[in-house]
Design an enzyme around this catalytic site. Structure first.
Site, PDB file in Angstrom:
ATOM      1  N   LYS A 174       0.855  -1.194   0.000  1.00 10.30           N
ATOM      2  CA  LYS A 174       0.000   0.000   0.000  1.00 10.30           C
ATOM      3  C   LYS A 174       0.893   1.248   0.000  1.00 10.30           C
ATOM      4  CE  LYS A 174      -1.823   2.790   2.947  1.00 10.30           C
ATOM      5  NZ  LYS A 174      -1.705   4.047   2.159  1.00 10.30           N
ATOM      6  N   GLU A 249      10.099   0.969  10.336  1.00  9.29           N
ATOM      7  CA  GLU A 249      11.158   1.919   9.990  1.00  9.29           C
ATOM      8  C   GLU A 249      10.559   3.302  10.156  1.00  9.29           C
ATOM      9  OE1 GLU A 249      14.224   0.929   8.816  1.00  9.29           O
ATOM     10  OE2 GLU A 249      13.610  -1.123   9.146  1.00  9.29           O
ATOM     11  N   CYS A 283      14.473  10.457   6.109  1.00  9.58           N
ATOM     12  CA  CYS A 283      14.481  10.046   7.514  1.00  9.58           C
ATOM     13  C   CYS A 283      15.866  10.127   8.138  1.00  9.58           C
ATOM     14  CB  CYS A 283      13.927   8.638   7.650  1.00  9.58           C
ATOM     15  SG  CYS A 283      14.915   7.414   6.779  1.00  9.58           S
ATOM     16  N   GLU A 381      11.009  15.675  14.913  1.00  6.41           N
ATOM     17  CA  GLU A 381      11.382  15.557  13.508  1.00  6.41           C
ATOM     18  C   GLU A 381      10.819  16.732  12.705  1.00  6.41           C
ATOM     19  OE1 GLU A 381       9.644  12.313  11.118  1.00  6.41           O
ATOM     20  OE2 GLU A 381      11.672  11.879  10.444  1.00  6.41           O
TER      21      GLU A 381
HETATM   22  P1  NAD Z   1       2.898   8.381   7.644  1.00  7.60           P
HETATM   23  O1  NAD Z   1       3.168   7.638   8.886  1.00  7.60           O
HETATM   24  O2  NAD Z   1       1.964   9.519   7.696  1.00  7.60           O
HETATM   25  O3  NAD Z   1       2.315   7.395   6.529  1.00  7.60           O
HETATM   26  C1  NAD Z   1       3.040   6.251   6.097  1.00  7.60           C
HETATM   27  C2  NAD Z   1       2.065   5.254   5.488  1.00  7.60           C
HETATM   28  O4  NAD Z   1       1.205   4.776   6.526  1.00  7.60           O
HETATM   29  C3  NAD Z   1       1.151   5.808   4.401  1.00  7.60           C
HETATM   30  O5  NAD Z   1       1.016   4.860   3.370  1.00  7.60           O
HETATM   31  C4  NAD Z   1      -0.165   5.996   5.137  1.00  7.60           C
HETATM   32  O6  NAD Z   1      -1.290   5.947   4.288  1.00  7.60           O
HETATM   33  C5  NAD Z   1      -0.132   4.794   6.070  1.00  7.60           C
HETATM   34  N1  NAD Z   1      -1.019   4.888   7.234  1.00  7.60           N
HETATM   35  C6  NAD Z   1      -1.394   5.999   7.897  1.00  7.60           C
HETATM   36  N2  NAD Z   1      -2.267   5.674   8.881  1.00  7.60           N
HETATM   37  C7  NAD Z   1      -2.419   4.334   8.837  1.00  7.60           C
HETATM   38  C8  NAD Z   1      -3.196   3.407   9.586  1.00  7.60           C
HETATM   39  N3  NAD Z   1      -4.002   3.795  10.558  1.00  7.60           N
HETATM   40  N4  NAD Z   1      -3.102   2.111   9.268  1.00  7.60           N
HETATM   41  C9  NAD Z   1      -2.293   1.680   8.272  1.00  7.60           C
HETATM   42  N5  NAD Z   1      -1.558   2.513   7.501  1.00  7.60           N
HETATM   43  C10 NAD Z   1      -1.611   3.827   7.796  1.00  7.60           C
HETATM   44  O7  NAD Z   1       4.327   8.826   7.073  1.00  7.60           O
HETATM   45  P2  NAD Z   1       4.643   9.734   5.802  1.00  7.60           P
HETATM   46  O8  NAD Z   1       4.283  11.143   6.107  1.00  7.60           O
HETATM   47  O9  NAD Z   1       4.094   9.086   4.580  1.00  7.60           O
HETATM   48  O10 NAD Z   1       6.249   9.586   5.721  1.00  7.60           O
HETATM   49  C11 NAD Z   1       7.128  10.382   6.446  1.00  7.60           C
HETATM   50  C12 NAD Z   1       7.646   9.632   7.658  1.00  7.60           C
HETATM   51  O11 NAD Z   1       8.286   8.424   7.249  1.00  7.60           O
HETATM   52  C13 NAD Z   1       8.707  10.408   8.410  1.00  7.60           C
HETATM   53  O12 NAD Z   1       8.472  10.313   9.789  1.00  7.60           O
HETATM   54  C14 NAD Z   1      10.002   9.691   8.030  1.00  7.60           C
HETATM   55  O13 NAD Z   1      11.034   9.840   8.973  1.00  7.60           O
HETATM   56  C15 NAD Z   1       9.541   8.283   7.905  1.00  7.60           C
HETATM   57  N6  NAD Z   1      10.476   7.497   7.103  1.00  7.60           N
HETATM   58  C16 NAD Z   1      11.285   6.585   7.738  1.00  7.60           C
HETATM   59  C17 NAD Z   1      12.206   5.838   7.005  1.00  7.60           C
HETATM   60  C18 NAD Z   1      13.109   4.838   7.671  1.00  7.60           C
HETATM   61  O14 NAD Z   1      13.747   4.070   6.961  1.00  7.60           O
HETATM   62  N7  NAD Z   1      13.184   4.789   8.994  1.00  7.60           N
HETATM   63  C19 NAD Z   1      12.283   6.009   5.619  1.00  7.60           C
HETATM   64  C20 NAD Z   1      11.449   6.932   5.011  1.00  7.60           C
HETATM   65  C21 NAD Z   1      10.532   7.663   5.771  1.00  7.60           C
END
Ligand code: NAD
Length: 478
Positions: A174, A249, A283, A381
């Site tokens: 997804k 992650e 990230c 962050e």
């Molecule tokens: P987010 O947590 O808002 O969303 C990530 C995904 O989760 C999306 O596909 C979203 O639709 C889904 N999601 C949201 N609510 C959900 C739920 N209740 N159930 C299931 N899925 C759900 O994150 P974002 O804004 O898309 O990405 C940015 C974040 O990702 C930052 O915090 C960044 O640090 C992190 N990130 C971490 C890494 C790593 O390797 N550690 C890599 C890239 C990004």
């Protein structure tokens, strides 16, 4: 909607859904550039069922056959590399150069993963009984759900799918609803390769709808999630209801420590690049600096020059850029609010601090000093091109402050003194430390966060092992 375009990919077919479509906008122009069909709960469940039905046969194939399928996907990506990069630029706002790196790295990553086909070895364990042999084998978990953010959306499909498929799992991916178009392009490549139906599935939608349906499905054996800490914690709580495994992650707040003997030109350039790449939406990019007070001013001078010379623009229009827009209006106003709060908390704005232009979600590269470790800008962050710099007395104070964070993803240290570098590497409570450089991590490493930055990790041998479980067989001979 043209045939195949913007559709979910379930059980080897592109399918629309009963729900509405979602508009995808270019963050540089705000123009609508595509539409995707949202998956409803029934379609998500169908995708998981398809993955469940396909999994036993997929797992029975020798790993080398699965590797051949992966290599075909990598070749399919390379054949479309320019068009795929263009899609990423348009829907996520990356520079052309970075988008191409992401696409090419994705193909290389899949090839690299395929090389593990003959290398996942079990163990023979000495028994306490005469004439007995004990074998430990690694088996796939079953059905994997891969939930992705928008910042490296194409690569992250591969980071989830390649190890899952190589080890005999099937997957439902997804993507973020900010960036679904590149995922549809990925699914088309998978479709052309002709994987058995159900091995790779794609469902699109918001976290609250498609995401929730996926994480609560008892037929999912592993949720591998990349995203924010808040969502990660929520997913872990929900996964607990079915005892579904999680691999998380999550976010970071990477400290860069610059010591008095550092090569300041190198430190400034690396930190600046890391902070503006992908408009600071990475990230593991340097998010805050602890600099020895003796070199604070010369470092700020260098950073100011670099921040002010940053080439910002619409990446679909111009190739030679350092950064494009933030991904959305919400992201831009979030960053704006964090900078406003920092200055009202007492930080000094050296440069930036404002939006750029009237169209698109552009935010100026922003440098702050006179920050203290209790300010929100030093602890939470900030997913944007904003860098707070704090002066410290030396390595001791830098390590104490760096380790007082709730996050533990990546960190960096700039010094020419090997003993100081080694001490920092020993004492930093982070999953990764870069010495005299910034991101990115290597595909053969292990990208794993400590504390709130996650559970488990990705890449390399250890990342692959997140997708298997042990099975011990006792064979009693006579
Ligand atoms: P987010 O947590 O808002 O969303 C990530 C995904 O989760 C999306 O596909 C979203 O639709 C889904 N999601 C949201 N609510 C959900 C739920 N209740 N159930 C299931 N899925 C759900 O994150 P974002 O804004 O898309 O990405 C940015 C974040 O990702 C930052 O915090 C960044 O640090 C992190 N990130 C971490 C890494 C790593 O390797 N550690 C890599 C890239 C990004």
């Amino acid at each position: 909607m043209p045939k195949k375009d913007g559709q979910n990919y379930v059980d080897g077919r592109f399918v629309a859904s009963a729900l509405e479509t979602l508009e995808v906008r270019n963050p540089a122009t705000e123009a609508v550039i595509g539409r995707v069909a949202l998956a409803d709960a029934a379609l998500v469940s169908e995708a998981v069922q398809a993955a469940r039905s396909a999994q036993p046969e997929w797992a029975k194939k020798p790993a080398i056959e699965r590797a051949v399928a992966l290599r075909k996907i990598a070749a399919g990506i390379r054949a479309e590399r320019v068009a795929l990069a263009r899609t990423l630029v348009a829907e996520q706002g990356k520079t052309q150069e970075l988008a191409q790196v992401e696409v090419d790295f994705t193909a290389d990553y899949i090839d690299y993963t395929s090389e593990w086909a003959r290398r996942i070895e079990g163990e023979v364990i000495p028994s306490d009984r005469a004439a007995e042999m004990i074998f430990l084998n690694w088996k796939p978990l079953g059905v994997v759900a891969g939930i992705l953010p928008w910042n490296f959306p194409f690569f992250l499909i591969a980071r989830k799918a390649a190890p899952a498929l190589l080890t005999g799992n099937t997957i439902v991916v997804k993507p973020s609803s900010e960036t679904p178009l590149n995922a549809v392009a990925f699914a088309k490549i998978v479709d052309a390769v002709g994987l058995p139906p159900g091995v790779f599935n794609l469902v699109m939608g918001s976290g609250a709808s498609a995401g929730e349906s996926l994480i609560e499905d008892p037929n999912v054996d592993l949720i591998t999630f990349t995203g924010s800490v808040e969502r990660g914690k929520h997913i872990m709580r929900r996964a607990g209801e079915n005892l579904t495994r999680v691999n998380l992650e999550l976010g970071g707040k990477a400290p860069a420590i610059v010591l008095a003997d550092a090569d300041l030109d190198l430190a400034a350039r690396s930190i600046w690049q890391s902070r503006v790449i992908n408009a600071g939406q990475v990230c593991n990019c340097a998010e805050k600096v602890f600099v020895d007070e003796r070199v604070h001013d010369p470092l700020i001078e260098r950073l100011k020059q670099l921040f002010e010379a940053t080439r910002v623009g619409d990446p679909s229009e111009t190739a030679a850029l350092d950064m494009g827009p933030l991904v959305s209006e919400a992201a831009c106003s979030d960053v704006e609010g964090r900078v406003r709060r920092a200055t009202s908390d007492g930080a000094t704005l050296i440069t930036g601090g404002t939006r750029i232009g009237k169209r698109g979600h552009f935010f100026a590269p922003t440098l702050l000093t006179d920050v203290t470790s209790n300010m929100s800008i030093m602890n939470d962050e900030t997913f944007g091109p904003v860098l707070p710099v704090q002066a410290v007395a030396g390595l001791d104070e830098a390590l104490t402050l760096a380790n007082s964070s709730d996050y533990g993803l990546t960190s960096s240290v700039y010094t020419r003194d090997l003993d100081l570098a080694l001490r920092a590497a020993r004492e930093l409570e982070y999953g990764e430390t870069y010495i005299n450089r910034e991101n990115f991590e290597a595909m053969q490493g292990f990208h794993a966060g400590r504390k709130n930055s996650g559970i488990g990790g990705a890449d390399g041998k250890h990342g692959l092992m997140e997708f298997v479980e042990s099975h011990v067989v006792y064979i009693q001979g006579r």
